[in-house]
Design an enzyme around this catalytic site. Structure first.
Site, PDB file in Angstrom:
ATOM      1  N   ASN A  10       0.866  -1.179   0.000  1.00 25.21           N
ATOM      2  CA  ASN A  10       0.000   0.000   0.000  1.00 25.21           C
ATOM      3  C   ASN A  10       0.902   1.229   0.000  1.00 25.21           C
ATOM      4  OD1 ASN A  10      -1.844   1.999   0.389  1.00 25.21           O
ATOM      5  ND2 ASN A  10      -2.574   1.288   2.393  1.00 25.21           N
ATOM      6  N   LYS A  12       0.064   4.204  -0.259  1.00 28.43           N
ATOM      7  CA  LYS A  12      -0.612   5.369   0.340  1.00 28.43           C
ATOM      8  C   LYS A  12      -0.385   6.603  -0.558  1.00 28.43           C
ATOM      9  CE  LYS A  12      -0.254   3.055   4.735  1.00 28.43           C
ATOM     10  NZ  LYS A  12      -0.210   3.097   6.182  1.00 28.43           N
ATOM     11  N   HIS A  94      -9.569   1.071   4.655  1.00 28.80           N
ATOM     12  CA  HIS A  94      -8.289   1.246   5.352  1.00 28.80           C
ATOM     13  C   HIS A  94      -8.492   2.153   6.568  1.00 28.80           C
ATOM     14  CE1 HIS A  94      -4.197   2.400   6.251  1.00 28.80           C
ATOM     15  NE2 HIS A  94      -3.849   1.269   5.668  1.00 28.80           N
ATOM     16  N   GLU A  96      -6.889   4.535   7.641  1.00 33.51           N
ATOM     17  CA  GLU A  96      -6.725   5.969   7.375  1.00 33.51           C
ATOM     18  C   GLU A  96      -7.992   6.544   6.743  1.00 33.51           C
ATOM     19  OE1 GLU A  96      -3.034   5.349   5.357  1.00 33.51           O
ATOM     20  OE2 GLU A  96      -2.171   4.789   7.297  1.00 33.51           O
ATOM     21  N   GLU A 164      -5.449  -5.062  10.224  1.00 34.45           N
ATOM     22  CA  GLU A 164      -4.396  -4.086  10.468  1.00 34.45           C
ATOM     23  C   GLU A 164      -4.692  -3.347  11.777  1.00 34.45           C
ATOM     24  OE1 GLU A 164      -2.372  -2.810   6.625  1.00 34.45           O
ATOM     25  OE2 GLU A 164      -4.230  -1.676   6.657  1.00 34.45           O
ATOM     26  N   GLY A 170       2.459   2.091  10.790  1.00 33.57           N
ATOM     27  CA  GLY A 170       3.404   3.207  10.674  1.00 33.57           C
ATOM     28  C   GLY A 170       4.107   3.561  11.969  1.00 33.57           C
TER      29      GLY A 170
HETATM   30  P1  13P Z   1       3.008   0.280   7.590  1.00 33.99           P
HETATM   31  O1  13P Z   1       3.517  -1.018   6.989  1.00 33.99           O
HETATM   32  O2  13P Z   1       3.742   1.475   7.128  1.00 33.99           O
HETATM   33  O3  13P Z   1       2.897   0.166   9.081  1.00 33.99           O
HETATM   34  O4  13P Z   1       1.505   0.470   7.043  1.00 33.99           O
HETATM   35  C1  13P Z   1       0.625  -0.588   7.098  1.00 33.99           C
HETATM   36  C2  13P Z   1      -0.584  -0.244   6.322  1.00 33.99           C
HETATM   37  O5  13P Z   1      -1.344   0.636   6.673  1.00 33.99           O
HETATM   38  C3  13P Z   1      -0.825  -0.984   5.085  1.00 33.99           C
HETATM   39  O6  13P Z   1      -2.095  -0.736   4.586  1.00 33.99           O
END
Ligand code: 13P
Length: 249
Positions: A10, A12, A94, A96, A164, A170
């Site tokens: 991802n 992002k 997701h 976010e 997740e 992150g």
């Molecule tokens: P990270 O691997 O940066 O922690 O992000 C995970 C994520 O949100 C994948 O969709």
């Protein structure tokens, strides 16, 4: 029932053309385990650019789309548009999208149902926040999020569930293989009890949250972890090692 290992990247809201060229180069060089399905989630603006350059063993995915085919929804894209440019995947729900853009369970479920109806495959994301975990609400939260879309799904063959935990995204704080396996196993049981045994056995449940080249092999050994959704590390050559995490298991 065997579940093909699945690794999603991802990206992002990251990348420009030179960065993307670099990612495509390490994906091309691989080598990528042929027993792993690999999909990368690309900012909408670059979907066609990436589609034209990816090696054949990697698919491009959108990171979001709306719940109807077209109309007065400024700034949105639809599953029909994703299909129209020849792509078949979308990431929905997701954390976010849920936590920054205020998408609730009902909207996420409507988006997932519509994307599936339009013929897309969906990476459906769920996961608890830190305060929910600390309050002992992890199961309640992930069951509630799953139930919201499970009730609307007719064809599970095009669904991958991504667990997740928000506290692991992150942050560098990965769930331990034991913590992740515990939730994955419970989700599989939930699917058995609330959908049906074949969906429980056949649906891939992947883990996301600070997955790295260092921790991926241990996580991949867990019986109910069928792959990963990778954020930060999917922008780096380390992603190849994560794609290959299940080789030899
Ligand atoms: P990270 O691997 O940066 O922690 O992000 C995970 C994520 O949100 C994948 O969709």
């Amino acid at each position: 029932m065997s579940r093909k290992f699945f690794v999603g990247g991802n990206w992002k809201m990251n990348g420009d053309k030179p960065t993307i060229d670099g990612i495509i180069e390490f994906l091309e060089n691989g080598p990528l385990d042929p027993d792993t399905e690999v999909v990368v989630g690309v900012p909408a603006l670059y979907l066609e650019y990436v589609r034209d350059r990816l090696p054949k063993n990697v698919c491009a995915s959108a990171q979001n789309c709306y719940k109807v085919a077209k109309g007065a929804f400024t700034g949105e894209i639809s599953p029909a548009m994703i299909k129209d440019i020849g792509l078949n995947w979308v990431i929905l729900g997701h954390s976010e999208r849920r936590n920054i853009f205020g998408e609730d369970d009902e909207l996420v479920a409507d988006k997932i149902a519509h994307a599936l109806d339009e013929g897309l495959s969906v990476i459906a994301c769920i996961g608890e926040k830190l305060e929910e975990r600390e309050a002992g609400q992890t199961e309640e939260v992930v069951y509630r999020q799953t139930k919201a879309f499970a009730d609307k799904i007719k064809d599970w063959s095009r669904v991958v569930i991504a667990y997740e935990p928000v506290w692991a995204i992150g942050t560098g704080k990965t769930a331990t293989p034991k913590q992740a396996q515990e939730v994955h196993k419970k989700l599989r049981q939930w699917l058995w009890d609330n959908v049906c045994p074949s969906v429980s056995k056949g649906t891939r449940i992947i883990y996301g949250g600070s997955v790295t080249a260092e921790n991926c092999k241990e996580l991949a050994k867990a019986a109910d972890i069928d792959g990963f959704l990778v954020g930060g590390a999917s922008l780096k050559p380390d992603f190849v090692q994560i794609v290959n995490a299940n080789a030899g298991n």
